[in-house]
Design a protein around this motif. Structure first.
Motif, PDB file in Angstrom:
ATOM      1  N   LEU A  60       0.828  -1.208   0.000  1.00 51.61           N
ATOM      2  CA  LEU A  60       0.000   0.000   0.000  1.00 51.61           C
ATOM      3  C   LEU A  60       0.858   1.253   0.000  1.00 51.61           C
ATOM      4  N   ARG A  61       1.940   1.214   0.743  1.00 56.43           N
ATOM      5  CA  ARG A  61       2.836   2.375   0.759  1.00 56.43           C
ATOM      6  C   ARG A  61       3.434   2.603  -0.629  1.00 56.43           C
ATOM      7  N   LEU A  62       3.890   1.533  -1.266  1.00 54.19           N
ATOM      8  CA  LEU A  62       4.524   1.660  -2.577  1.00 54.19           C
ATOM      9  C   LEU A  62       3.533   2.104  -3.650  1.00 54.19           C
ATOM     10  N   ALA A  63       2.320   1.565  -3.598  1.00 54.44           N
ATOM     11  CA  ALA A  63       1.323   1.892  -4.622  1.00 54.44           C
ATOM     12  C   ALA A  63       0.603   3.202  -4.332  1.00 54.44           C
ATOM     13  N   GLY A  64       0.594   3.618  -3.090  1.00 47.61           N
ATOM     14  CA  GLY A  64      -0.151   4.811  -2.712  1.00 47.61           C
ATOM     15  C   GLY A  64      -1.541   4.448  -2.235  1.00 47.61           C
ATOM     16  N   ALA A  65      -2.294   3.742  -3.056  1.00 50.90           N
ATOM     17  CA  ALA A  65      -3.634   3.293  -2.697  1.00 50.90           C
ATOM     18  C   ALA A  65      -4.064   2.208  -3.681  1.00 50.90           C
ATOM     19  N   LEU A  66      -4.811   1.235  -3.162  1.00 46.29           N
ATOM     20  CA  LEU A  66      -5.291   0.126  -3.987  1.00 46.29           C
ATOM     21  C   LEU A  66      -6.664  -0.305  -3.496  1.00 46.29           C
ATOM     22  N   THR A  67      -7.433  -0.905  -4.395  1.00 48.38           N
ATOM     23  CA  THR A  67      -8.660  -1.557  -3.948  1.00 48.38           C
ATOM     24  C   THR A  67      -8.255  -2.852  -3.247  1.00 48.38           C
ATOM     25  N   PRO A  68      -9.140  -3.413  -2.439  1.00 50.37           N
ATOM     26  CA  PRO A  68      -8.801  -4.695  -1.812  1.00 50.37           C
ATOM     27  C   PRO A  68      -8.453  -5.776  -2.841  1.00 50.37           C
ATOM     28  N   ARG A  69      -9.148  -5.804  -3.968  1.00 45.40           N
ATOM     29  CA  ARG A  69      -8.870  -6.792  -5.014  1.00 45.40           C
ATOM     30  C   ARG A  69      -7.474  -6.569  -5.608  1.00 45.40           C
ATOM     31  N   GLU A  70      -7.132  -5.304  -5.882  1.00 45.91           N
ATOM     32  CA  GLU A  70      -5.802  -5.003  -6.412  1.00 45.91           C
ATOM     33  C   GLU A  70      -4.718  -5.403  -5.418  1.00 45.91           C
ATOM     34  N   LEU A  71      -4.953  -5.137  -4.143  1.00 46.04           N
ATOM     35  CA  LEU A  71      -3.985  -5.505  -3.114  1.00 46.04           C
ATOM     36  C   LEU A  71      -3.833  -7.028  -3.043  1.00 46.04           C
ATOM     37  N   PRO A 117     -13.592   6.692  -6.030  1.00 46.96           N
ATOM     38  CA  PRO A 117     -14.108   7.910  -6.672  1.00 46.96           C
ATOM     39  C   PRO A 117     -15.163   7.664  -7.754  1.00 46.96           C
ATOM     40  N   THR A 118     -15.169   6.476  -8.362  1.00 43.31           N
ATOM     41  CA  THR A 118     -16.124   6.249  -9.449  1.00 43.31           C
ATOM     42  C   THR A 118     -17.049   5.064  -9.219  1.00 43.31           C
ATOM     43  N   ASP A 119     -16.726   4.174  -8.317  1.00 38.24           N
ATOM     44  CA  ASP A 119     -17.526   2.970  -8.073  1.00 38.24           C
ATOM     45  C   ASP A 119     -17.899   2.915  -6.598  1.00 38.24           C
ATOM     46  N   ARG A 120     -19.152   3.242  -6.295  1.00 40.77           N
ATOM     47  CA  ARG A 120     -19.577   3.337  -4.896  1.00 40.77           C
ATOM     48  C   ARG A 120     -19.562   1.984  -4.176  1.00 40.77           C
ATOM     49  N   ARG A 121     -19.444   0.885  -4.925  1.00 36.50           N
ATOM     50  CA  ARG A 121     -19.380  -0.433  -4.295  1.00 36.50           C
ATOM     51  C   ARG A 121     -17.976  -0.734  -3.789  1.00 36.50           C
ATOM     52  N   GLN A 122     -16.990  -0.002  -4.262  1.00 36.66           N
ATOM     53  CA  GLN A 122     -15.579  -0.253  -3.946  1.00 36.66           C
ATOM     54  C   GLN A 122     -15.069   0.718  -2.888  1.00 36.66           C
ATOM     55  N   VAL A 123     -13.955   0.334  -2.277  1.00 37.90           N
ATOM     56  CA  VAL A 123     -13.219   1.229  -1.388  1.00 37.90           C
ATOM     57  C   VAL A 123     -11.769   1.252  -1.846  1.00 37.90           C
TER      58      VAL A 123
END
Length: 149
Positions: free
Chosen positions: A51-62, A92-98
Motif C-alpha cells: 500500500l505504501r509503494l502503490a499509494g492506494a489500492l482496492t482490496p482486489r488489487e492488493l 471515486p467512481t464505483d460506490r461499491r468499492q473502497v
C-alpha cells in the motif's frame, strides 16, 4: 578470510544465477528477521508495504499484488484496520468499492521496521573490510541495474 570470500575466477552466467539468487534470498530472509518486537505478521507487513509503494489500492488489487485470494486479503486488511494502520476511503467512481491506503500510523510502523532492518544491516556491513564494502557498493549498483531491466 572466511568461507564467504569472493574469488576472482570467471563463473558462467548459468552457474552464477543460482548462487546469486540463493545469496539474495538468504540475505533478504535475514534482513526480514531483523524487526522490532511486535505482533505484526510478515503477511500484514507485506500488504502494508504494498500500500505504501502503490499509494492506494482496492482490496482486489492488493490481493492481486500480494498474490493471495480476496477472502485472505479481507482478513489481513481487517487486522491492519484494527490497529489503525490502514485507511479506507470511498472509490471515486464505483460506490461499491473502497480504496485502501496506509495511514499515518501505518507509515510510522513501516518507518520503524525499515530503521531496525537498516541498523542491523549497517552493523553487519561495518564488520566487513573496506574493500569488501566497496565491492558490495558496486554490486548494489549492478543489482539495481538488473532490477530495472
Amino acid at each position: 578470510m572466511t568461507e564467504w570470500t569472493v574469488t576472482a575466477k570467471r563463473v558462467p552466467p548459468a552457474q552464477l544465477a543460482p548462487q546469486l539468487r540463493d545469496a539474495i534470498t538468504r540475505l533478504n530472509r535475514r534482513v526480514r528477521q531483523a524487526r522490532p518486537v511486535g505482533d505484526l505478521t510478515v503477511t500484514q507487513l507485506s500488504a502494508l508495504t504494498s500500500l505504501r509503494l502503490a499509494g492506494a489500492l482496492t482490496p482486489r488489487e492488493l490481493a492481486d499484488v500480494e498474490r493471495v485470494q480476496p477472502p485472505t486479503m479481507t482478513k489481513i486488511v481487517a487486522k491492519l484496520e484494527e490497529r489503525g494502520l490502514v485507511r479506507r476511503t470511498p472509490h471515486p467512481t464505483d460506490r461499491r468499492q473502497v480504496i485502501l491506503s496506509a495511514s499515518e500510523g501505518g507509515q510510522a510502523v513501516l518507518d520503524q521496521f525499515e530503521r531496525v532492518r537498516d541498523e542491523w544491516l549497517a552493523h553487519r556491513l561495518a564488520e566487513l573490510t573496506e574493500p569488501d564494502r566497496e565491492t558490495l557498493q558496486r554490486a548494489s549498483e549492478i543489482l539495481q541495474q538488473l532490477a530495472r531491466a
